[in-house]
Design a protein around this motif. Structure first.
Motif, PDB file in Angstrom:
ATOM      1  N   ALA A 113      -0.765   8.210  14.983  1.00 24.18           N
ATOM      2  CA  ALA A 113      -1.246   8.563  13.649  1.00 24.18           C
ATOM      3  C   ALA A 113      -2.036   7.408  13.058  1.00 24.18           C
ATOM      4  N   PHE A 114      -3.102   7.754  12.314  1.00 23.61           N
ATOM      5  CA  PHE A 114      -3.940   6.730  11.693  1.00 23.61           C
ATOM      6  C   PHE A 114      -3.200   6.115  10.509  1.00 23.61           C
ATOM      7  N   ARG A 115      -3.354   4.799  10.384  1.00 24.42           N
ATOM      8  CA  ARG A 115      -2.731   4.103   9.260  1.00 24.42           C
ATOM      9  C   ARG A 115      -3.392   2.738   9.125  1.00 24.42           C
ATOM     10  N   ARG A 116      -3.911   2.412   7.945  1.00 25.33           N
ATOM     11  CA  ARG A 116      -4.430   1.071   7.700  1.00 25.33           C
ATOM     12  C   ARG A 116      -4.315   0.725   6.228  1.00 25.33           C
ATOM     13  N   ALA A 117      -4.168  -0.564   5.956  1.00 27.36           N
ATOM     14  CA  ALA A 117      -4.103  -1.033   4.569  1.00 27.36           C
ATOM     15  C   ALA A 117      -5.476  -0.907   3.931  1.00 27.36           C
ATOM     16  N   LEU A 118      -5.499  -0.551   2.670  1.00 26.36           N
ATOM     17  CA  LEU A 118      -6.757  -0.534   1.931  1.00 26.36           C
ATOM     18  C   LEU A 118      -7.185  -1.967   1.632  1.00 26.36           C
ATOM     19  N   ALA A 119      -8.481  -2.220   1.783  1.00 23.77           N
ATOM     20  CA  ALA A 119      -9.044  -3.521   1.434  1.00 23.77           C
ATOM     21  C   ALA A 119      -9.149  -3.622  -0.085  1.00 23.77           C
ATOM     22  N   PRO A 120      -9.318  -4.834  -0.623  1.00 20.37           N
ATOM     23  CA  PRO A 120      -9.434  -4.974  -2.082  1.00 20.37           C
ATOM     24  C   PRO A 120     -10.516  -4.099  -2.700  1.00 20.37           C
ATOM     25  N   SER A 121     -11.668  -3.951  -2.023  1.00 23.81           N
ATOM     26  CA  SER A 121     -12.757  -3.131  -2.579  1.00 23.81           C
ATOM     27  C   SER A 121     -12.378  -1.660  -2.656  1.00 23.81           C
ATOM     28  N   GLU A 122     -11.345  -1.260  -1.930  1.00 26.02           N
ATOM     29  CA  GLU A 122     -10.871   0.123  -1.945  1.00 26.02           C
ATOM     30  C   GLU A 122      -9.642   0.293  -2.848  1.00 26.02           C
ATOM     31  N   SER A 123      -8.735  -0.678  -2.787  1.00 28.00           N
ATOM     32  CA  SER A 123      -7.460  -0.525  -3.493  1.00 28.00           C
ATOM     33  C   SER A 123      -7.619  -0.543  -5.017  1.00 28.00           C
ATOM     34  N   ILE A 124      -8.713  -1.154  -5.527  1.00 27.64           N
ATOM     35  CA  ILE A 124      -8.919  -1.124  -6.983  1.00 27.64           C
ATOM     36  C   ILE A 124      -9.096   0.314  -7.469  1.00 27.64           C
ATOM     37  N   HIS A 125      -9.634   1.193  -6.627  1.00 25.30           N
ATOM     38  CA  HIS A 125      -9.796   2.592  -7.006  1.00 25.30           C
ATOM     39  C   HIS A 125      -8.497   3.371  -6.803  1.00 25.30           C
TER      40      HIS A 125
ATOM     41  N   THR B 258       3.001   0.990  -0.906  1.00 26.43           N
ATOM     42  CA  THR B 258       4.051   0.250  -0.229  1.00 26.43           C
ATOM     43  C   THR B 258       4.245  -1.088  -0.929  1.00 26.43           C
ATOM     44  N   GLY B 259       5.275  -1.821  -0.512  1.00 28.59           N
ATOM     45  CA  GLY B 259       5.502  -3.144  -1.072  1.00 28.59           C
ATOM     46  C   GLY B 259       4.394  -4.111  -0.747  1.00 28.59           C
ATOM     47  N   GLU B 260       3.596  -3.830   0.299  1.00 27.02           N
ATOM     48  CA  GLU B 260       2.479  -4.691   0.699  1.00 27.02           C
ATOM     49  C   GLU B 260       1.164  -4.236   0.107  1.00 27.02           C
ATOM     50  N   GLY B 261       1.181  -3.147  -0.613  1.00 33.03           N
ATOM     51  CA  GLY B 261      -0.060  -2.644  -1.195  1.00 33.03           C
ATOM     52  C   GLY B 261      -0.317  -1.207  -0.799  1.00 33.03           C
TER      53      GLY B 261
ATOM     54  N   VAL C 202      -3.686 -13.383  -3.233  1.00 33.20           N
ATOM     55  CA  VAL C 202      -3.053 -12.796  -4.412  1.00 33.20           C
ATOM     56  C   VAL C 202      -2.108 -11.706  -3.942  1.00 33.20           C
ATOM     57  N   ALA C 203      -0.859 -11.803  -4.336  1.00 32.65           N
ATOM     58  CA  ALA C 203       0.108 -10.785  -3.957  1.00 32.65           C
ATOM     59  C   ALA C 203      -0.243  -9.480  -4.655  1.00 32.65           C
ATOM     60  N   PRO C 204      -0.182  -8.354  -3.934  1.00 29.67           N
ATOM     61  CA  PRO C 204      -0.508  -7.082  -4.588  1.00 29.67           C
ATOM     62  C   PRO C 204       0.494  -6.774  -5.684  1.00 29.67           C
ATOM     63  N   PRO C 205       0.019  -6.233  -6.783  1.00 29.76           N
ATOM     64  CA  PRO C 205       0.948  -5.898  -7.857  1.00 29.76           C
ATOM     65  C   PRO C 205       1.881  -4.786  -7.416  1.00 29.76           C
ATOM     66  N   PRO C 206       3.117  -4.815  -7.864  1.00 31.97           N
ATOM     67  CA  PRO C 206       4.027  -3.726  -7.499  1.00 31.97           C
ATOM     68  C   PRO C 206       3.543  -2.415  -8.097  1.00 31.97           C
ATOM     69  N   ALA C 207       3.818  -1.336  -7.386  1.00 31.42           N
ATOM     70  CA  ALA C 207       3.404  -0.026  -7.885  1.00 31.42           C
ATOM     71  C   ALA C 207       4.135   0.280  -9.188  1.00 31.42           C
ATOM     72  N   ALA C 208       3.379   0.725 -10.180  1.00 27.05           N
ATOM     73  CA  ALA C 208       3.980   1.027 -11.474  1.00 27.05           C
ATOM     74  C   ALA C 208       4.820   2.292 -11.363  1.00 27.05           C
ATOM     75  N   PRO C 209       5.980   2.320 -11.991  1.00 27.43           N
ATOM     76  CA  PRO C 209       6.763   3.555 -11.996  1.00 27.43           C
ATOM     77  C   PRO C 209       6.005   4.649 -12.708  1.00 27.43           C
ATOM     78  N   PRO C 210       6.200   5.912 -12.281  1.00 30.34           N
ATOM     79  CA  PRO C 210       5.433   7.012 -12.880  1.00 30.34           C
ATOM     80  C   PRO C 210       5.516   7.047 -14.400  1.00 30.34           C
ATOM     81  N   SER C 211       6.649   6.675 -14.972  1.00 31.88           N
ATOM     82  CA  SER C 211       6.807   6.763 -16.425  1.00 31.88           C
ATOM     83  C   SER C 211       5.935   5.774 -17.181  1.00 31.88           C
ATOM     84  N   SER C 212       5.481   4.689 -16.505  1.00 28.79           N
ATOM     85  CA  SER C 212       4.696   3.674 -17.200  1.00 28.79           C
ATOM     86  C   SER C 212       3.207   3.761 -16.908  1.00 28.79           C
ATOM     87  N   ARG C 213       2.804   4.709 -16.084  1.00 28.44           N
ATOM     88  CA  ARG C 213       1.383   4.829 -15.763  1.00 28.44           C
ATOM     89  C   ARG C 213       0.625   5.482 -16.909  1.00 28.44           C
ATOM     90  N   PRO C 214      -0.608   5.018 -17.171  1.00 25.53           N
ATOM     91  CA  PRO C 214      -1.403   5.693 -18.212  1.00 25.53           C
ATOM     92  C   PRO C 214      -1.747   7.111 -17.786  1.00 25.53           C
TER      93      PRO C 214
END
Length: 403
Positions: free
Chosen positions: A5-17, A60-63, A174-186
């Motif tokens: 199965a395909f799997r790769r981390a998003l690069a910074p230019s992708e993860s901002i979106h 994930t915890g890594e981004g 720069v460590a990736p920020p932790p994923a925000a819990p659904p209740s705190s997302r805009p």
């Protein structure tokens, strides 16, 4: 043998979106008979040919990670207002990175291809739009579909590194920020846009002016927008920061195909200097000169890399400047879109949905069917929009009148 199965981390230019769960809608307006079964068949074929359309983003915890999904992208047909092309569409990047929403009103309809921005910029997405309508035409006309299978697109970072292009300074880990819990997302902000579209005669006049003055259409429109924004915001023209992106595909060696990369862009910031007259032609000429210099010295090609390696140096992208930023994205000239007899595609415009704490407006420049269109993408109900449209219309009329 079992396929991995395909799997790769998003690069910074992708993860901002991915952090904003940003979906961009590429919306064509259709007049005539639209066959739901044939369009469903075509969309499913395109999703098989371009597997990232059926992928998902996993936090994930890594981004953020791009991986395969067991869910099929949604295709939805409903009666409603074609000016609201994202209405009723359930977009969830943890399930699928694309969807197709058809909103019909009699013989008129909007067909909105929504794609998560982390896997496709506008130049990538319009190539997929071209494939979709070509496949639809083939299905209606009884031609067998053979779209092949394209590999997952690569990140800007990988494509530049392969060509020996690196950031001006070493990247700061720069460590990736932790994923925000659904209740705190805009909450998601939806932008169905208002489009100011020039007539064919006005478009021709703008093209002729550009040829005569040696200024691009993008430069002329950008100059008009900046003048209008200074007037609307009651700010000095020199205080505004014009932010725009540059398609790098044809500017790299070897060049990059439309769907080979995700966001193959450079980011540029421009400010009007005190010595420039408040004139759209002069401003457009200065924008072009700065861009040519930046491409020649490689700073435009490195701009996104530098943004992440030296964030303090990327002033035009600094969030603290947000209230002074005028963002204009140029989708360029849309490719020809095939249709069967009995159906016409009359226009192309944008839409968007993303989670934002501060929802600002921006512009998208397109050209479809020989006419220039300027999308004003402001949150619904923004009270400044009617005045903004009128002011920009006046500025553009000054450019095209009596030419």
């Amino acid at each position: 043998m079992t396929r991995t199965a395909f799997r790769r981390a998003l690069a910074p230019s992708e993860s901002i979106h991915a952090a904003k769960e940003a979906y961009i809608g590429y919306t064509v307006r259709a007049a005539g008979r639209l066959d739901p079964e044939a369009l469903t068949t075509a969309f499913e074929a395109v999703c098989r040919a371009y597997p990232h359309l059926s992928a998902r983003v996993e936090s994930t915890g890594e981004g953020a990670v791009l991986t395969e999904s067991g869910a099929r992208p949604e295709i939805r047909f409903a009666d409603g207002d074609p000016d609201r092309p994202l209405a009723g569409l359930d977009l969830d990047q943890s399930r699928s990175l694309s969807a197709l929403n058809i909103v019909r009103d009699g013989d008129e309809a909007s067909a909105c291809l929504a794609i998560q921005h982390s896997v496709a910029d506008a130049h990538h997405a319009t190539a997929i739009l071209e494939a979709l309508w070509s496949a639809y035409t083939d299905v209606v006309e009884g031609v067998p579909l053979d779209l092949g299978r394209h590999p997952y697109p690569r990140s800007l970072e990988d494509l530049l590194a392969e060509r020996g292009i690196h950031a001006s300074a070493p990247a700061v880990p720069v460590a990736p920020p932790p994923a925000a819990p659904p209740s705190s997302r805009p909450d998601p902000v939806v932008r169905h846009v208002v489009q100011l579209r020039l007539t064919e005669a006005e478009t021709t006049a703008l093209v002729n002016l550009g040829h005569r003055e040696k200024v691009t259409i993008n430069g002329l429109v950008s100059g008009a927008v900046l003048l209008a924004e200074a007037e609307i915001r009651d700010m000095p023209l020199t205080d505004l920061v014009h932010r725009y992106s540059v398609n790098l595909r044809s500017r790299l060696t070897p060049p990059v195909g439309a769907t080979e990369g995700t966001n193959v862009l450079g980011g540029v910031g421009f400010k009007v200097t005190d010595d420039l007259p408040p004139d759209a032609v002069a401003i457009g000429r200065a924008i072009g000169a700065q861009l040519r210099a930046g491409l020649a010295d490689g700073s435009v090609q490195r701009s996104i890399l530098d943004m992440f390696s030296r964030p303090a140096a990327a002033k035009p992208w600094d969030p603290k400047l947000a209230l002074a930023v005028v963002s204009i994205m140029n989708w360029g000239v849309a490719p020809p879109l095939r249709t069967p007899d009995g159906l016409r595609l009359t226009n192309l415009h944008s839409a968007s949905r993303m989670r934002e704490t501060t929802a600002l407006g921006g512009y998208v420049l397109t050209s479809f069917g020989g006419r220039v269109g300027i999308d004003l993408g402001w949150p619904e109900g923004d009270p400044s929009l009617p005045q903004r449209v009128d002011c920009l219309r006046d500025r553009l009329a000054r450019l095209t009148r009596d030419l």
